[in-house]
Write an enzyme that holds these catalytic residues in place. Structure first.
Site, short mmCIF file in Angstrom:
data_model
loop_
_atom_site.label_atom_id
_atom_site.label_comp_id
_atom_site.label_asym_id
_atom_site.label_seq_id
_atom_site.Cartn_x
_atom_site.Cartn_y
_atom_site.Cartn_z
N ASN A 154 3.11 6.44 -8.21
CA ASN A 154 3.78 5.81 -7.07
C ASN A 154 4.99 4.96 -7.45
OD1 ASN A 154 1.73 4.15 -8.18
ND2 ASN A 154 1.72 2.86 -6.37
N GLU B 107 -5.58 -1.95 -13.18
CA GLU B 107 -4.92 -2.34 -11.93
C GLU B 107 -5.19 -1.20 -10.97
OE1 GLU B 107 -3.34 -2.75 -8.82
OE2 GLU B 107 -1.62 -1.77 -9.73
N CYS C 169 -0.42 -0.04 -3.75
CA CYS C 169 -1.74 -0.68 -3.74
C CYS C 169 -1.79 -1.88 -2.81
CB CYS C 169 -2.14 -1.10 -5.15
SG CYS C 169 -2.29 0.27 -6.30
#
Length: 480
Positions: free
Chosen positions: A153, A248, A286
């Site tokens: 992303n 993460e 996210c």
């Protein structure tokens, strides 16, 4: 004829025996073919990284900082070229791609600054009689070579968050970019090759996912830095319990609008930020806004404004300067989002706008009355979909935020400083943003989550801490 891109093995170009295709998410056109390292080449890179551990750790700070400065400078010079490459492989609108390059420039610049000023600490030990004449120096040293696994992303900036801190502390790194988006990382390799970093201190290997378990298990790579899904992240962590693993992972970030955020200007601002950051990057962030939790006193007015501003988001060709929302990374991702919205509607949710798929693109979508048993109520959608929830008061709002397996970031729209501190204290997340959406991230701040959102922190100095350990030097017999 498309040229097959080489990869970077221990700082030099290399070709594999096989290759894979990278296609533009918007129209499926072929962007590039990328060589795949052989097993022997992967072994060569790992061996080189292991051999470079003492050499790289011993390099002077100015050498590492100079290399990082060079990368920042060259990324800035090549911004437009690299932004177009990000759009080509990832599908994000060109204006967001330019922003990503700018952030990566800052990450390398901060890493250069941190490399120069990381000094350790000193402490006198004669605070007790047994420490008379003793003085301690505490410094940090690399844990060893790092395996950095990056997602699709943010194909440049999240690569930067692994590579820059590793170089800053003198830890060799083997970077594995996402299979869908390896091109930005390979260009970063071109720039790293212009520096005088030691041989073996870095590699960029577009390794097939099937070959990842062997790399993860390799004892010569004692540090793993992974950004991606919670399922894969925790599989990695569970498989190597003695390694230092930072994760993460995902989230289902909430934007909370409280009763005191009630003027027309307040609600316009909140709705604008929610609409923008539920849909930027196609929702593939996210900390993209997924849940909007609004006090009943402002709920109806906010809903009207959010729907209006989501409808105003411009969709289409990501190379068009006017486009706000491009496609998802591929058609399968869009089909998954489509199926989750269909599941929600079948269970009673109402679609206020959006709800349609066109190939890899999914229309910016707003849902109300989302039932608790819908997939969207608990999982990370990673697409341009948000849901609206009515609550009574701050306590119920904060409880709704915490009613999640994830805990990455939350945004709280309030003017009350006491409420801001209460949010900081009570919300089970890694970061709280007051007066804005949860999607704000400054790349120098500690970034990461709690619960299923991961362990460890990104942010240059904080990642440097994760890649190193403290070692104490005690001097004896000193006249202090």
């Amino acid at each position: 004829m498309t040229t097959t891109h080489e990869f970077w093995l221990a700082g030099r170009r290399a070709s594999g025996e096989t290759a894979f295709e990278v296609r533009h998410p918007h129209d499926g056109s072929l962007v590039a073919t990328v060589g795949v390292p052989t097993d022997a080449q992967v072994e060569e890179a790992v061996a080189a990284a292991a051999a470079a551990v003492p050499v790289f750790a011993a390099t002077p700070a100015h050498q590492r900082a100079g290399a990082l400065d060079h990368v920042a400078k060259r990324l800035a010079e090549r911004t437009e070229e690299i932004a177009k490459l990000i759009t080509a492989e990832n599908g994000k609108p060109i204006k967001w791609a330019r922003g990503e390059v700018g952030r990566a420039v800052s990450v390398f610049r901060w890493a250069a600054e941190e490399a120069r000023r990381t000094n350790g600490e000193t402490m006198r030990l004669d605070t007790d009689p047994g420490g008379t004449g003793r003085y301690a120096i505490v410094r940090r040293f690399p844990r060893g070579a790092v395996l950095g696994i990056a997602p699709f992303n943010f194909p440049l900036n999240l690569v930067a968050h692994k590579v820059a801190p590793a170089i800053a502390v003198g830890a060799p790194i083997i970077l594995k970019p996402a299979p869908a988006t390896p091109l930005s990382a390979l260009v970063l390799g071109e720039i790293l090759a212009e520096t005088d970093l030691p041989a073996g201190s870095w590699s960029v290997l577009p390794v097939e996912n099937a070959k990842m378990p062997a790399l993860v298990q390799d004892k010569r790579l004692p540090v793993i830095s992974f950004t991606g899904s919670d399922k894969v992240g925790y599989q990695i962590m569970d498989s190597v319990p003695r390694k230092h693993v930072t994760l993460e992972l995902g989230g289902n970030a909430a934007a909370v609008v409280l009763a005191d955020w009630n003027s027309e200007a307040d609600l316009d601002w909140a709705a604008s930020r929610i609409a923008l950051f539920a849909n930027y990057q196609g929702g593939q962030s996210c900390i993209s806004v997924q849940r909007v939790i609004a006090d009943a006193s402002v709920y109806d007015r906010l809903v009207e404004k959010v729907v209006e501003k989501v409808r105003a988001q411009v969709t289409g060709d990501p190379y068009d300067e006017a486009t706000d929302v491009g496609p998802l990374v591929d058609e399968n991702a869009a089909k998954r989002v489509e199926s989750w919205v269909e599941d929600a509607v079948a269970k009673g949710a109402k679609v206020l706008t959006g709800g349609g798929r066109d190939g890899a693109a999914y229309a910016p979508t707003v849902l109300a009355e989302l039932p608790a048993d819908a997939i969207l109520a608990t999982a990370e959608v990673f697409g341009p979909v948000l849901s609206l929830h009515r609550v009574e008061g701050t306590e119920e709002a904060f409880a709704a935020v915490n009613d999640s397996a994830f805990g990455l970031q939350a945004g709280v729209f309030t003017h009350d400083v006491q409420t801001a501190f209460r949010a900081h204290r009570e919300l089970e997340v890694g970061g709280v943003v007051i007066g804005d959406a949860p999607s704000y991230r400054a790349d120098q701040m500690p970034y990461g989550g709690v619960k299923d959102s991961g362990v460890g922190r990104e942010g240059v100095r904080y990642a440097m801490d994760d890649f190193t350990f403290e070692k104490v030097l005690v001097l004896t017999g000193l006249d202090l």
